[in-house]
Write a protein that holds these residues in place. Structure first.
Motif, short mmCIF file in Angstrom:
data_model
loop_
_atom_site.label_atom_id
_atom_site.label_comp_id
_atom_site.label_asym_id
_atom_site.label_seq_id
_atom_site.Cartn_x
_atom_site.Cartn_y
_atom_site.Cartn_z
N TYR A 113 0.93 -1.07 0.10
CA TYR A 113 0.04 0.11 0.10
C TYR A 113 0.85 1.13 -0.04
O TYR A 113 1.77 1.31 0.88
N ALA A 143 0.53 5.84 -0.32
CA ALA A 143 -0.50 6.98 -0.57
C ALA A 143 0.40 8.00 -0.12
O ALA A 143 0.71 8.50 0.96
N SER A 200 -5.63 7.24 5.91
CA SER A 200 -5.77 7.28 4.41
C SER A 200 -6.76 6.48 3.86
O SER A 200 -7.50 6.89 2.75
N LEU A 201 -6.89 5.40 4.45
CA LEU A 201 -7.74 4.29 3.98
C LEU A 201 -9.50 4.72 4.30
O LEU A 201 -10.24 4.59 3.61
N GLU A 228 -10.09 7.14 1.60
CA GLU A 228 -10.48 6.28 0.36
C GLU A 228 -12.01 5.61 0.60
O GLU A 228 -12.43 5.51 -0.32
N LYS A 229 -12.04 5.00 1.71
CA LYS A 229 -13.36 4.27 1.81
C LYS A 229 -14.54 5.36 1.66
O LYS A 229 -15.52 4.88 1.10
N LYS A 267 -14.59 7.79 -0.19
CA LYS A 267 -14.72 8.11 -1.78
C LYS A 267 -15.38 6.98 -2.26
O LYS A 267 -16.52 7.27 -3.33
N LEU A 268 -15.18 5.90 -2.08
CA LEU A 268 -15.96 4.74 -2.72
C LEU A 268 -17.44 4.84 -2.20
O LEU A 268 -18.30 4.31 -2.90
#
Length: 499
Positions: free
Chosen positions: A306, A308, A337-338, A341-342, A344-345
């Protein structure tokens, strides 16, 4: 002093020859011992005294990068006792026992607090034992075809050790001592060079022990041998090997083509996968990231799982969590950071939040320290501010929470600003009033670097304990609890309050 190079392809080849049972390198059917006496001659330190026990790699609040930069910032105004202590901590954390996760074991700090005991330790044998433990771990992973991850410890010694056992290389200065001074930074192997070197190796290219041992070096050995006449060689190599000085040629050319020496080559050094860069600096301690060879392509496959920005998580960093190790700042930054990203999904999954890296707090120690030395304060103030450069009025107005992990006294806690209520909440998985002691410093530091971003003075906000939160039942899960605290705080179901 030459700049030491890691030489990843060469180290990979050497480790593929490590025999865990015999505790030696098996090269061309020759058992080449990796001894504490040889480490002593490479470093110029005596192979005597009590071994240093590094113990568990518990985080001390300072990374190896922090310590290295503190040493660089020293100037003439620094008192000599302080210079000595900082240099010893640097020596042990960045050179002798660097760890891939940048942690500084508490045992390293204890040595600096008792400087007079430094020479009572057997550093060559301690360094050797530390490396051999990792040699064995890597050899085990190679047999199973697993990703190799990192090699902790003073990895540069392995390259110097090999050059001292490889008769075809000529040192830049054969008379220089300690032995690491004999070799320059231009000894560079890429994948092709390393493969060619080992494919073309002959028994006659190898020395089973160091040659040309000086009187000063004899004094470093655990059991100094008796002096021998100068007409006899210092050490006897394999029966098949003819001892020679670096400037002599082998009397009989090897039967297979002699590999071309990569010394002083014009090609640039290889670009191995490096340990995850700290957000403070792209540099880091001298640990080595190993890679696994892909059989289909013959190329090395990265251990990164991973990335970022400047955050990188390696497979080996996940492995360490399975052995009851602490989460470090890289793990926690990656988790935040995840979360982004989560969201955003699945837009709207979480409430809007601002995340401040834990390194902003850790960097505060440097700011306080270097403000004593006016010359360096501006530099470190700028480094500290880079972690809050994303905070402005618009970001604050658009967010409900500000999340700030704090590490103090080897323990992770979480400080949360409920922006709409101008209130701080403190999460502690091992409730202890002493853990709150650092909060005024953390908030003051954040205020100093984000002035004008908040609608009121964040130093005047109430600080409340988060009640009814889950707590840990062991001594190492505090980082994991901080991650889950962050995720639960920003859940939409918590709009009416925290827990």
């Amino acid at each position: 002093m030459p700049r030491l190079v890691q030489n990843v392809p060469l180290v990979y080849k050497l480790l593929s020859c490590w025999d865990s049972k015999k505790q030696c390198f098996l090269i061309k059917d020759q058992n080449l011992q990796f001894t504490a006496d040889e480490v002593a001659m490479i470093l110029g330190l005596p192979n005597r005294g009590n071994n240093f026990e590094i113990g568990g790699a518990r985080i001390t609040g300072k990374s190896a990068n922090d310590i290295r930069k503190e040493v660089i910032s020293l100037d003439e105004s620094t008192a000599m006792p302080d210079v000595l202590k900082k240099f010893i901590i640097f020596l042990l954390s960045n050179l002798f026992f660097p760890l891939h996760n940048y942690r500084t074991p508490a045992s390293v700090i204890s040595v600096a607090r008792n400087v007079e005991k430094f020479l009572s330790y057997n550093w060559p044998d301690s360094i050797r034992e530390f490396l051999v433990a990792d040699f064995n771990a890597v050899a085990k992973k190679m047999k199973k075809g697993q990703p190799l991850g990192y090699l902790n410890g003073f990895v540069h010694i392995i390259v110097i050790w090999f050059l001292e056992h490889y008769a075809l290389h000529e040192p830049l200065n054969s008379k220089a001592r300690p032995r690491f001074l004999r070799w320059g930074s231009d000894v560079v192997y890429n994948d092709a060079d390393a493969s060619s070197l080992f494919d073309g190796l002959e028994v006659s290219h190898l020395l089973t022990s160091f040659d040309a041992i000086t009187t000063e070096e004899r004094d470093l050995l655990a059991n100094p041998p008796k002096q021998t006449p100068q007409t006899s060689p210092d050490k006897v190599p394999n029966k098949e090997i003819i001892l020679h000085t670096p400037n002599e040629h082998l009397p009989t050319p090897p039967t297979s083509p002699t590999p071309q020496s990569p010394l002083r080559q014009n090609t640039p050094p290889p670009s191995p996968v490096r340990p995850p860069p700290s957000p403070i600096s792209p540099g880091g301690p001298s640990t080595l990231t190993l890679q696994i060879m892909c059989k289909s392509t013959g190329r090395y496959r990265s251990d990164t799982i991973y990335t970022a920005g400047n955050i990188q998580i390696f497979r080996s960093q996940i492995d360490e969590l399975l052995t009851d190790q602490y989460l470090d700042d890289n793990h926690i930054d990656a988790f935040a950071s995840l979360l982004v990203e989560k969201n955003k999904l699945r837009p709207g999954l979480y409430q809007p939040f601002i995340y401040v890296s834990s390194l902003h707090w850790l960097n505060m120690f440097k700011v306080i320290l270097t403000r004593i030395h006016i010359q360096a304060s501006t530099k470190y103030d700028m480094e500290s501010k880079q972690y809050v450069s994303h905070i402005n009025k618009d970001a604050v107005n658009a967010s409900n929470f500000l999340l700030l992990p704090v590490n103090d006294s080897e323990h992770w806690t979480l400080l949360v600003a409920y922006l709409k209520k101008a209130t701080w909440y403190f999460f502690d998985s091992l409730p202890n009033p002493m853990h709150r002691a650092v909060l005024p410093l953390v908030i003051d530091h954040l205020h100093d670097e984000t002035q004008g971003c908040f609608q009121s003075d964040i130093r005047s906000w109430k600080v409340l304990e988060a009640e009814g939160v889950p707590t840990q039942t062991n001594g190492f899960d505090c980082g994991m609890f901080v991650c889950k605290y962050m995720e639960n705080v920003i859940q939409l179901t918590l709009l009416n309050g925290i827990y």
